[in-house]
Enzyme design. Structure first.
Site, PDB file in Angstrom:
ATOM      1  N   ASP A 168      -5.893   7.745   9.957  1.00  9.82           N
ATOM      2  CA  ASP A 168      -4.496   7.582  10.358  1.00  9.82           C
ATOM      3  C   ASP A 168      -4.247   7.998  11.802  1.00  9.82           C
ATOM      4  O   ASP A 168      -4.647   9.082  12.217  1.00  9.82           O
ATOM      5  CB  ASP A 168      -3.582   8.414   9.447  1.00  9.82           C
ATOM      6  CG  ASP A 168      -3.689   7.998   7.994  1.00  9.82           C
ATOM      7  OD1 ASP A 168      -4.058   6.835   7.754  1.00  9.82           O
ATOM      8  OD2 ASP A 168      -3.410   8.827   7.109  1.00  9.82           O
TER       9      ASP A 168
ATOM     10  N   GLU B  40       0.855  -1.184   0.000  1.00  8.51           N
ATOM     11  CA  GLU B  40       0.000   0.000   0.000  1.00  8.51           C
ATOM     12  C   GLU B  40       0.893   1.237   0.000  1.00  8.51           C
ATOM     13  O   GLU B  40       1.724   1.409   0.899  1.00  8.51           O
ATOM     14  CB  GLU B  40      -0.882   0.058   1.250  1.00  8.51           C
ATOM     15  CG  GLU B  40      -2.050  -0.892   1.251  1.00  8.51           C
ATOM     16  CD  GLU B  40      -2.923  -0.680   2.482  1.00  8.51           C
ATOM     17  OE1 GLU B  40      -3.077   0.478   2.935  1.00  8.51           O
ATOM     18  OE2 GLU B  40      -3.436  -1.678   3.011  1.00  8.51           O
TER      19      GLU B  40
END
Length: 275
Positions: free
Chosen positions: A60, A49
């Site tokens: 995140d 990724e």
């Protein structure tokens, strides 16, 4: 055939799981990220990724936020990350690449332009965590047109939406192991096994699990129930710890080897580095 499909077919035939590292492209620089991609592949990563650094992330946690900050100091954007995939391919990488990005950067560039560029530069999939199923029709259509898998995130809280989400998915299903944002964890969501079983029952696609996995023990915890394990924050943290060594030519290879050692550790001690 899409590289993600080929990789999962190859691993299934061999009775193996995929290890999918997440890295922030441009941390500490794009040139270093290219070196890291090649090291990840050499050390046994199956799919990578490529995270596009973003200033206002939804999913995140602090470790990846900090890495985005480092990358954003170099003004790294979506087009840079797509170009990075091209450079990795030119350098000999055969890895399937997934672009992990939020929706706004794609919208600014233009969805069709982005998906066309992804296809031209052999990026096999995209994860857009802030694009809900109800609003993804244009992206889904373009992804199908250009042969790119639009990979959904499914969380333990998805419940009644699981069947709907997976019925529209391609490539694989990314199951979120914990509530909240990314980050290393010692414990996972209560009922995680039941959740994974419900997703597996709803689709014939491979299922991956991520968010919080940081050790070989945790990888083993999910190998029997999942087709792939995604490791992000634990790898990004190690890259951050090696920043100064990566920036010094005399210690760069040692720093890359440290990152590769962690991939081999996650894969298990019996794993032998690829030639």
């Amino acid at each position: 055939m899409n590289r993600i499909d080929l990789k999962f077919a190859e691993l299934k035939a061999a009775g193996k799981n995929a290890l999918i590292p997440f890295i922030t492209a441009g941390d500490p620089t794009l040139d270093h990220t290219l070196d890291i991609i090649l090291e990840l592949e050499k050390s046994g990563a199956d799919i990578v990724e490529l995270g596009v650094p973003y200033s206002d992330p939804l999913a995140d946690g602090p470790i990846i936020q900090e890495s985005s900050g480092r990358a954003l100091r170099g003004a790294v954007n979506v087009l840079d990350v797509i170009e990075l995939a091209r450079k990795a391919r030119s350098a000999g990488s055969e890895l399937p690449f997934i672009l992990f990005t939020y929706f706004n950067p794609l919208l600014r560039i233009g969805l069709e332009r982005v998906f066309k560029l992804m296809s031209e530069n052999e990026i096999s999939g995209a994860i857009i965590p802030d694009l809900p199923m109800e609003e993804d029709s244009e992206a889904k259509q373009l992804a199908e047109q250009y042969g790119i898998h639009l990979i959904p995130l499914v969380a333990p809280t998805s419940k009644n939406r699981v069947q709907q989400i997976v019925s529209r998915a391609s490539g694989f299903i990314y199951c979120v192991s914990s509530l909240g944002v990314t980050g290393v964890r010692s414990e996972f969501h209560t009922g995680i096994d039941e959740f994974l079983a419900s997703v597996k029952a709803a689709t014939e696609l491979p299922i991956a699990i991520g968010f919080g996995i940081q050790s070989r023990e945790q990888v083993e915890r999910f190998e029997k129930t999942c087709d792939a394990i995604v490791v992000g924050s634990a790898i990004v943290r190690r890259i951050g710890e090696q920043e100064h060594r990566l920036n010094d030519e005399s210690t760069k290879q040692e720093a890359l080897s440290k990152i590769g050692d962690f991939i081999r550790e996650l894969k298990g001690t019996s794993f032998q580095p690829q030639n």
